[in-house]
Design an enzyme around this catalytic site. Structure first.
Site, PDB file in Angstrom:
ATOM      1  N   TYR A 109      45.230  33.589  38.631  1.00  0.00           N
ATOM      2  CA  TYR A 109      44.325  34.422  37.782  1.00  0.00           C
ATOM      3  C   TYR A 109      42.926  33.826  38.192  1.00  0.00           C
ATOM      4  O   TYR A 109      42.830  32.700  37.885  1.00  0.00           O
ATOM      5  CB  TYR A 109      44.277  34.465  36.253  1.00  0.00           C
ATOM      6  CG  TYR A 109      43.188  35.089  35.677  1.00  0.00           C
ATOM      7  CD1 TYR A 109      43.477  36.579  35.424  1.00  0.00           C
ATOM      8  CD2 TYR A 109      42.015  34.479  35.547  1.00  0.00           C
ATOM      9  CE1 TYR A 109      42.451  37.309  35.033  1.00  0.00           C
ATOM     10  CE2 TYR A 109      41.064  35.358  34.883  1.00  0.00           C
ATOM     11  CZ  TYR A 109      41.238  36.640  34.726  1.00  0.00           C
ATOM     12  OH  TYR A 109      40.401  37.432  33.955  1.00  0.00           O
ATOM     13  N   GLU A 197      37.131  40.308  39.145  1.00  0.00           N
ATOM     14  CA  GLU A 197      38.544  39.704  38.725  1.00  0.00           C
ATOM     15  C   GLU A 197      39.644  39.954  39.790  1.00  0.00           C
ATOM     16  O   GLU A 197      39.834  41.234  40.242  1.00  0.00           O
ATOM     17  CB  GLU A 197      38.947  40.340  37.250  1.00  0.00           C
ATOM     18  CG  GLU A 197      40.217  39.818  36.821  1.00  0.00           C
ATOM     19  CD  GLU A 197      40.845  40.615  35.608  1.00  0.00           C
ATOM     20  OE1 GLU A 197      40.813  40.138  34.542  1.00  0.00           O
ATOM     21  OE2 GLU A 197      41.258  41.457  35.945  1.00  0.00           O
TER      22      GLU A 197
END
Ligand code: ADP
Ligand code: MG
Length: 243
Positions: A109, A197
């Protein structure tokens, strides 16, 4: 302002982030055709909607033939997607992405967003990618790596290397991930983002580093500085009263 994954992939790719190619389609016939044109044996069909959690909702589907791509596309375009990020009424799907499947060794992530307490954008990264980051933050906050951006330098190379190393990358991969983070930070600052993101960022079995999902949001108050980005606005998913 939110943009779709296919738009975010295009922008990030231009900013020097390794994003594999994909095709955007708006019908089942086109999805079938895209599968043939992509040519890979295993591919993925993904709903292009502003809400996440598509994988668990069945709106990210691996397919291994043009016919399967068509069926998956028909299902996604013909049903509202209900995920943890939508209400129980779900949202309609009008666009899809068709891309070659990636041979994933590990998911990470990586994101940049505004930390309102610190008053600065921060890199948030975790070696526990793929899953919802909110879960990681709740159950294992120590697994979250945070690195503030510098107001003028964004993410200096040494800070990029530090985050890459804490994610567990070594050797050539560490250099690639560090550069990716530096580029992401520059993109975030240059475009007045509120979120950039990549979840997941993956290491493939052959050692490549690829961004296979991207979510980018912009500060509405700064859109006047970015007419090219303002032009990407899609209001079809927003409540007409809000618009
Ligand atoms: P969402 O975040 O909305 O659930 P993602 O694009 O992140 O959607 O996809 C969910 C999961 O599906 C990923 O974590 C990954 O495991 C898998 N996936 C997505 N794209 C691909 C791909 N191109 N190749 C292989 N697996 C993929
Ligand atoms: Mg994702």
């Amino acid at each position: 302002m939110k943009i779709h994954e296919y738009q975010a992939r295009e922008l990030l790719s231009r900013a020097g982030i390794p994003v594999p190619p994909a095709r955007m389609v708006d019908s089942a016939e086109r999805a079938e055709q895209a599968f043939r044109e992509n040519g890979a044996a295993l591919q993925v069909v993904k709903a292009q909607v502003f809400a996440g959690g598509r994988g668990k909702a069945g709106f990210v589907k691996l397919v291994s033939s043009a016919a399967e791509a068509r069926t998956a596309a028909q299902h996604m375009l013909g049903n509202r997607m209900i995920s943890i990020q939508t209400g129980p009424e779900g949202i309609p799907v009008r666009k899809l992405l068709v891309a070659a499947a990636v041979d994933i060794a590990k998911e990470y992530y990586v994101s940049i967003t505004l930390d309102r307490n610190r008053g600065t954008p921060v890199v948030i990264a975790s070696a526990e990618g793929g899953v919802e980051i909110e879960e990681v933050a709740k159950k294992n906050p120590a697994a979250l790596i945070k690195e503030p951006l510098h107001p003028l330098l964004a993410l200096p190379p040494f800070a990029g290397r530090k985050v890459a190393s804490r994610l567990g990358f070594r050797g050539k991969q560490a250099g690639i991930v560090a550069r990716l983070l530096v580029n992401l930070a520059q993109f975030y600052m240059a475009n007045d983002c509120s979120l950039a993101e990549i979840n997941p960022l993956v290491a493939t079995k052959s050692g490549e580093i690829l961004a296979i999902d991207a979510k980018v949001q912009f500060d509405d108050n700064a859109l006047f500085r970015h007419p090219d980005i303002a032009a990407l606005k899609d209001d079809t998913e927003t409540d007409p009263l809000e618009v």
